[in-house]
Design an enzyme around this catalytic site. Structure first.
Site, PDB file in Angstrom:
ATOM      1  N   ARG A 209      11.584   8.764  -7.938  1.00  0.00           N
ATOM      2  CA  ARG A 209      10.392   8.490  -8.938  1.00  0.00           C
ATOM      3  C   ARG A 209      10.896   7.701  -9.948  1.00  0.00           C
ATOM      4  NH1 ARG A 209       8.210  13.615  -7.000  1.00  0.00           N
ATOM      5  NH2 ARG A 209       9.666  14.786  -8.160  1.00  0.00           N
ATOM      6  N   PHE A 233       0.821   7.714   0.948  1.00  0.00           N
ATOM      7  CA  PHE A 233       0.645   9.021   0.908  1.00  0.00           C
ATOM      8  C   PHE A 233       1.321   9.526  -0.446  1.00  0.00           C
ATOM      9  CE2 PHE A 233       2.684   7.054   4.927  1.00  0.00           C
ATOM     10  CZ  PHE A 233       1.842   7.497   5.682  1.00  0.00           C
ATOM     11  N   ASP A 255      -3.875   8.353  -0.066  1.00  0.00           N
ATOM     12  CA  ASP A 255      -3.812   9.562   0.717  1.00  0.00           C
ATOM     13  C   ASP A 255      -4.970   9.995   1.578  1.00  0.00           C
ATOM     14  OD1 ASP A 255      -1.346  11.914   0.143  1.00  0.00           O
ATOM     15  OD2 ASP A 255      -3.066  12.734   0.963  1.00  0.00           O
ATOM     16  N   SER A 256      -4.663  10.647   2.540  1.00  0.00           N
ATOM     17  CA  SER A 256      -5.973  11.129   3.245  1.00  0.00           C
ATOM     18  C   SER A 256      -6.701  12.550   2.759  1.00  0.00           C
ATOM     19  CB  SER A 256      -5.224  11.532   4.874  1.00  0.00           C
ATOM     20  OG  SER A 256      -4.398  12.254   4.821  1.00  0.00           O
ATOM     21  N   ASP A 305       6.079   6.948   1.448  1.00  0.00           N
ATOM     22  CA  ASP A 305       6.825   8.390   1.507  1.00  0.00           C
ATOM     23  C   ASP A 305       5.835   9.611   2.150  1.00  0.00           C
ATOM     24  OD1 ASP A 305       8.381  10.541   0.851  1.00  0.00           O
ATOM     25  OD2 ASP A 305       7.308  11.043  -0.826  1.00  0.00           O
ATOM     26  N   CYS A 345      11.417  12.350   5.258  1.00  0.00           N
ATOM     27  CA  CYS A 345      11.794  13.848   5.126  1.00  0.00           C
ATOM     28  C   CYS A 345      12.031  14.462   6.447  1.00  0.00           C
ATOM     29  CB  CYS A 345      10.784  14.439   4.218  1.00  0.00           C
ATOM     30  SG  CYS A 345       9.293  14.629   4.796  1.00  0.00           S
TER      31      CYS A 345
HETATM   32  N1  SAH Z   1       4.981  10.875  -2.092  1.00  0.00           N
HETATM   33  C1  SAH Z   1       4.563  12.343  -2.384  1.00  0.00           C
HETATM   34  C2  SAH Z   1       4.689  13.277  -1.312  1.00  0.00           C
HETATM   35  C3  SAH Z   1       3.942  12.904  -0.047  1.00  0.00           C
HETATM   36  S1  SAH Z   1       3.670  14.267   0.964  1.00  0.00           S
HETATM   37  C4  SAH Z   1       5.290  12.612  -3.840  1.00  0.00           C
HETATM   38  O1  SAH Z   1       6.301  12.231  -4.235  1.00  0.00           O
HETATM   39  O2  SAH Z   1       4.816  13.538  -4.347  1.00  0.00           O
HETATM   40  C5  SAH Z   1       2.670  13.371   2.177  1.00  0.00           C
HETATM   41  C6  SAH Z   1       1.396  13.160   1.914  1.00  0.00           C
HETATM   42  O3  SAH Z   1       0.842  12.474   2.974  1.00  0.00           O
HETATM   43  C7  SAH Z   1       0.454  14.305   1.715  1.00  0.00           C
HETATM   44  O4  SAH Z   1      -0.318  14.228   0.459  1.00  0.00           O
HETATM   45  C8  SAH Z   1      -0.773  14.180   2.788  1.00  0.00           C
HETATM   46  O5  SAH Z   1      -2.165  14.446   2.379  1.00  0.00           O
HETATM   47  C9  SAH Z   1      -0.758  12.779   3.205  1.00  0.00           C
HETATM   48  N2  SAH Z   1      -0.865  12.371   4.575  1.00  0.00           N
HETATM   49  C10 SAH Z   1      -0.302  12.921   5.606  1.00  0.00           C
HETATM   50  N3  SAH Z   1      -0.901  11.968   6.696  1.00  0.00           N
HETATM   51  C11 SAH Z   1      -1.543  11.095   6.118  1.00  0.00           C
HETATM   52  C12 SAH Z   1      -2.089   9.871   6.770  1.00  0.00           C
HETATM   53  N4  SAH Z   1      -2.211   9.623   7.830  1.00  0.00           N
HETATM   54  N5  SAH Z   1      -2.662   9.042   5.882  1.00  0.00           N
HETATM   55  C13 SAH Z   1      -2.804   9.200   4.445  1.00  0.00           C
HETATM   56  N6  SAH Z   1      -2.224  10.298   3.990  1.00  0.00           N
HETATM   57  C14 SAH Z   1      -1.642  11.199   4.857  1.00  0.00           C
END
Ligand code: SAH
Length: 401
Positions: A209, A233, A255-256, A305, A345
């Site tokens: 970040r 994400f 995000d979903s 991510d 991850c």
């Molecule tokens: N980058 C974030 C952490 C990501 S966690 C940070 O630094 O805080 C992963 C995220 O992906 C979650 O919020 C989840 O809701 C989302 N997610 C999972 N599958 C998804 C998809 N197919 N499309 C969009 N978002 C998704």
């Protein structure tokens, strides 16, 4: 004291100070041990190898506390390990109030995670050994200056394998607030320790970040305008807010999860960022990237991510395809001279394989890309060199020309 005697030849990994004893390595026990009991691990011919926490239902039958025969695994020993872990994180607090202060095996407390958010600790007891010392651990943590309380988020699936039920409750002190506010490198975030992912926040992405924040700042200095960035994400807006703090002109975050996006938008207003600079899009990233390309969108920086696509080695092929898909489509959206920050991850996918997958995406994208840096978790998530399984978060910074 119960002895756990290994089968012949099964002492090799312990002699290399790898801290796990699998069920298949166990020859016999000298008596009846309960989960959480400390056992003495011996080679088939009676040589001392380690002190370990026994877990009768787990394939990970024992996790080593110590390879030193003189150690006594008692409250004092546990307290010492906690203090050592806390001391090692001390310098981070100058930058942030969100720190992983105990990281399991790497801190010689296998299965224990403790995160600090402001004046609160959030714990995860993921193994029978640390569970048995729960009160000792809680008391030691409460002795730290300025701590208001401890919230236990022991709801990780790993507990089932240890024969432990999930538990989410106050462990010490009062109920923590609905959202605990933390400040990381000047950016304010709300953390929901009850329902948030992990213990509420992706602490492990701190350095990345910060990199995003610096990239946004440098971009503005160089180009005289703020960058246009895409954060896929985005969860509660970690990278998005770092980019806005760095001076990004516009950040589109996808995000979903509606809940995550709501929290992200709230976090943006917490920092007083102009609403027009941040767009929160509820969508499936796989689809969004395709549509963005069709619409001719271009970004100075794209961040990917995703959640863990591979939960084990069995899912590695499918995961590799998913990583390739988002990276290929993400790369296509990067402006010439722009950057891609891409992460995985999945512990099951190692650095080499991840890099190969990304290289495959670069080839298919017909773009030219250079790796500027390999990225990973911060210093509060150290990797114990004798336990490579501790490595999970990896990332690459690519520049496209
Ligand atoms: N980058 C974030 C952490 C990501 S966690 C940070 O630094 O805080 C992963 C995220 O992906 C979650 O919020 C989840 O809701 C989302 N997610 C999972 N599958 C998804 C998809 N197919 N499309 C969009 N978002 C998704």
């Amino acid at each position: 004291m119960i002895d756990l005697i290994l089968k012949k030849g099964k002492e090799r990994s312990l002699l290399r100070r790898h801290p796990w004893v699998y069920d298949t390595a166990v020859g016999k026990l000298s008596g009846k041990a309960q989960s959480g009991d400390t056992v003495r691990v011996l080679s088939h011919d009676g040589r001392f190898l380690a002190w370990a926490a026994y877990s009768k239902d787990s394939t990970l039958r024992a996790r080593c506390w110590s390879f030193c025969e003189d150690d006594r695994i008692d409250a004092t020993w546990i307290e010492e390990k906690i203090q050592r872990a806390l001391n090692a994180r001390e310098s981070l607090f100058a930058r942030t109030s969100a720190v992983r202060v105990i990281f399991g095996e790497a801190d010689q407390l296998p299965g224990l995670v403790v995160d600090r958010y402001g004046d609160w600790y959030v714990t995860q007891f993921q193994a029978a050994g640390v569970e048995a010392f729960r009160e000792v651990i809680a008391d030691a943590l409460m002795k730290q200056p300025g701590i208001k309380g401890i919230f236990d988020r022991s709801d990780a699936a790993t507990r089932h394998r240890e024969g432990l039920a999930e538990r989410v409750e106050v462990l010490r002190g009062p109920e923590p607030p609905q959202e605990i506010e933390v400040v990381e490198d000047g950016v304010h975030y709300g953390v929901d320790v009850r329902k948030g992912h992990k213990t509420g926040f992706y602490i492990d992405q701190r350095e990345n970040r910060y990199l995003a924040q610096r990239l946004a700042r440098e971009f503005k200095q160089r180009h005289g305008r703020g960058m246009r960035a895409l954060n896929c994400f985005c969860y509660t807006g970690g990278f998005s807010l770092a980019l806005l703090a760095g001076g990004a002109e516009e950040v589109i975050s996808v995000d979903s999860s509606a809940d995550a996006l709501e929290m992200a938008a709230k976090n943006a207003s917490r920092n007083g960022f102009d609403e027009k600079r941040a767009k929160w899009v509820q969508a499936d990233v796989f689809e969004y990237l395709r549509q963005a390309r069709e619409a001719g969108e271009v970004f100075d920086l794209v961040i990917l991510d995703p959640p863990k696509f591979a939960s084990s080695h069995r899912h590695i092929d499918r995961a590799a395809r998913a990583y390739k898909d988002i990276n290929l489509n993400g790369l296509r959206l990067v402006a010439p001279g722009g950057d891609l920050l891409t992460f995985s991850c999945s512990g099951a996918m190692d650095v080499d394989l991840f890099q190969k997958v990304i290289a495959g995406a670069v080839i298919d994208s017909k773009r030219e890309a250079w790796m500027i840096a390999r990225l990973g978790a911060g210093a509060d998530h150290p990797l114990m060199m004798t336990c490579p399984e501790g490595e999970y978060l990896k990332g690459l910074q690519l520049t496209l020309r």
